[in-house]
Motif scaffolding. Structure first.
Motif, PDB file in Angstrom:
ATOM      1  N   TYR A   9      56.665  28.380  40.583  1.00 56.24           N
ATOM      2  CA  TYR A   9      55.195  28.302  40.560  1.00 56.24           C
ATOM      3  C   TYR A   9      54.630  29.320  39.578  1.00 56.24           C
ATOM      4  CZ  TYR A   9      50.324  28.513  41.998  1.00 56.24           C
ATOM      5  OH  TYR A   9      48.954  28.505  41.994  1.00 56.24           O
ATOM      6  N   VAL A  10      53.735  28.869  38.741  1.00 55.21           N
ATOM      7  CA  VAL A  10      53.101  29.750  37.754  1.00 55.21           C
ATOM      8  C   VAL A  10      51.646  29.975  38.161  1.00 55.21           C
ATOM      9  CG1 VAL A  10      52.472  30.065  35.337  1.00 55.21           C
ATOM     10  CG2 VAL A  10      54.590  28.829  35.934  1.00 55.21           C
ATOM     11  N   PRO A  11      51.296  31.199  38.583  1.00 52.71           N
ATOM     12  CA  PRO A  11      49.908  31.478  38.955  1.00 52.71           C
ATOM     13  C   PRO A  11      48.973  31.292  37.762  1.00 52.71           C
ATOM     14  CG  PRO A  11      51.365  33.175  39.805  1.00 52.71           C
ATOM     15  CD  PRO A  11      52.177  32.336  38.863  1.00 52.71           C
ATOM     16  N   LYS A  12      47.717  31.035  38.088  1.00 55.83           N
ATOM     17  CA  LYS A  12      46.737  30.842  37.033  1.00 55.83           C
ATOM     18  C   LYS A  12      46.526  32.140  36.259  1.00 55.83           C
ATOM     19  CE  LYS A  12      44.502  26.960  39.260  1.00 55.83           C
ATOM     20  NZ  LYS A  12      43.263  26.334  39.746  1.00 55.83           N
ATOM     21  N   ARG A  13      46.147  31.994  35.015  1.00 58.10           N
ATOM     22  CA  ARG A  13      45.964  33.146  34.133  1.00 58.10           C
ATOM     23  C   ARG A  13      44.957  34.129  34.731  1.00 58.10           C
ATOM     24  NH1 ARG A  13      44.684  31.964  27.940  1.00 58.10           N
ATOM     25  NH2 ARG A  13      46.774  31.085  28.163  1.00 58.10           N
TER      26      ARG A  13
END
Length: 326
Positions: free
Chosen positions: A81-85
Motif C-alpha cells: 500500500y502506498v499512502p497518499k503524498r
C-alpha cells in the motif's frame, strides 16, 4: 427451560423488531424465544455486533502469533500500500487505535458510497485513515475504518477472514459454518440491511472476498449467546480453549470513558463496557442487536432483531425485563 409469557407478550407489544432472544445462565440455555415468524437457526444481520466478533478474531490471531500485539503498526500488514503524498499520520496508526476507536480519519462523515462501491474496501478504508491532525487519542466511532482490521486478519493469516472465523471461532462454538455474501450492488446492500427475512449463515464481503468488519455478519440469538458464554468462561467453551483469558480480560477493560451520547458507557476493544464496577459488557449493534455479558451473575444474553433506527435502550431492556426472571 422457561418461557415467560409476560416477557413474550411484552416484546410482542413493545419491542416489535425483536425476533429472537436466547439466555444462558450457568452454562445452560434457560430461555429461548422467537417472534415475527422466526424459528431456531434463523439468522439476522447483527450490525455492529460484528465488530465485537472481529475483536475475538484479533485475539485468536495474537494467540497464534500471527499478530505480534495490538501496538503493531497497521502498515506492517499492507507492504504494497502506498499512502497518499504528504500523508504522515498513517505510519503511526496501530491496531490498538483501530479497536479503541481512537484512529484518526480524513472525513467529517463516513464516506459510505466511496468505500462500499469500491473494488477493495480495505484499500478504500486505508485511503481515509490518517490526516493532518495526527493521532490525538480522540474517540471517533468508525464503522468503515474497522474494515482495515479484517484486512489485517486476512493478511496475517493468509486466509479469508470467514475461513479463519469458521475454523477457529464458529465451528468450535457449534455455530454453523458461514459463507460469503458477495452480491455487493448498492441495491443488494440496502436489501440486506432492510429486509425482514432470515439471512442464512452468511457474512457480507467485498469484491476481494474480505468480509465486512463493522456490520454484515448474520447470527442467531443462540449463536450470540454462545459467544457471550465464551466470554463468561474466559475464552473457553465446553472445556476447549478458543482464545486466551488475557484477551477476554483485555477486550472488557475500559479504555475510553464516554459521554451521554454513548449512554455514559466506556469502550474496550470493540466491546462496550456497560457497568465498569460490575464488569458488565456488551456487543451492541443497530436495531438493538446485543450480546450481553454479566460475569457476576454468569449470564449471557443474545438478542437479534431486524433493522430499526435509534434503538439505544436494549441493554436496559435486558436488565429490566430479562435479568429479573433469572
Amino acid at each position: 427451560m422457561i418461557r415467560n409469557d409476560q416477557l413474550h407478550e411484552y416484546v410482542e407489544n413493545n419491542e416489535k423488531n425483536i425476533c429472537e432472544i436466547t439466555v444462558i445462565k450457568n452454562g445452560e440455555i434457560v430461555l429461548e424465544d422467537y417472534w415475527n415468524g422466526y424459528e431456531p437457526g434463523d439468522t439476522l444481520n447483527v450490525m455492529s455486533v460484528t465488530k465485537s466478533v472481529v475483536a475475538l478474531l484479533v485475539g485468536i490471531a495474537i494467540d497464534q502469533g500471527l499478530i505480534k500485539n495490538v501496538d503493531q503498526k497497521v502498515l506492517d500488514f499492507f507492504t504494497d500500500y502506498v499512502p497518499k503524498r504528504g500523508e504522515k499520520t498513517i505510519y503511526d496508526v496501530t491496531i490498538r487505535h483501530l479497536i479503541t476507536m481512537t484512529a484518526p480519519y480524513k472525513y467529517r462523515s463516513e464516506p459510505w458510497k466511496k468505500v462500499c462501491t469500491s473494488n477493495d474496501w480495505t484499500t478504500a478504508a486505508l485511503d481515509i485513515l490518517g490526516g493532518r491532525k495526527g493521532i490525538t487519542g480522540e474517540f471517533k466511532y468508525s464503522t468503515l475504518g474497522i474494515q482495515i482490521v479484517n484486512g489485517i486478519i486476512a493478511a496475517a493469516s493468509g486466509m479469508k477472514t470467514i475461513d479463519f472465523a469458521n475454523k477457529y471461532l464458529f465451528e468450535p462454538l457449534g455455530i454453523p459454518r458461514h459463507r460469503n455474501k458477495e452480491d455487493i450492488s448498492k441495491e443488494d446492500q440496502f436489501d440486506f440491511l432492510m429486509s425482514k427475512l432470515p439471512k442464512g449463515d452468511v457474512w457480507y464481503a467485498d469484491p476481494q472476498g474480505v468480509n465486512t468488519a463493522g456490520w454484515g455478519l448474520a447470527l442467531s440469538a443462540t449463536d450470540m449467546a454462545k459467544i457471550g458464554l465464551l466470554c463468561l468462561n474466559g475464552g473457553e467453551y465446553q472445556g476447549k480453549r478458543i482464545v486466551s483469558n488475557e484477551w477476554i480480560d483485555a477486550i472488557s477493560k475500559p479504555y475510553q470513558r464516554l459521554c451521554d451520547r454513548y449512554g455514559n458507557m466506556s469502550y474496550g476493544f470493540l466491546w462496550w463496557i456497560v457497568d465498569e464496577k460490575e464488569r458488565i459488557y456488551a456487543a451492541i449493534g443497530d436495531g438493538g442487536n446485543v450480546i450481553y455479558v454479566n460475569p457476576k451473575r454468569k449470564i449471557a444474553v443474545g438478542v437479534a432483531g431486524t433493522f430499526k433506527p435509534r434503538i439505544f435502550d436494549r441493554v436496559q431492556f435486558i436488565q429490566k425485563h430479562v435479568e429479573p426472571m433469572l
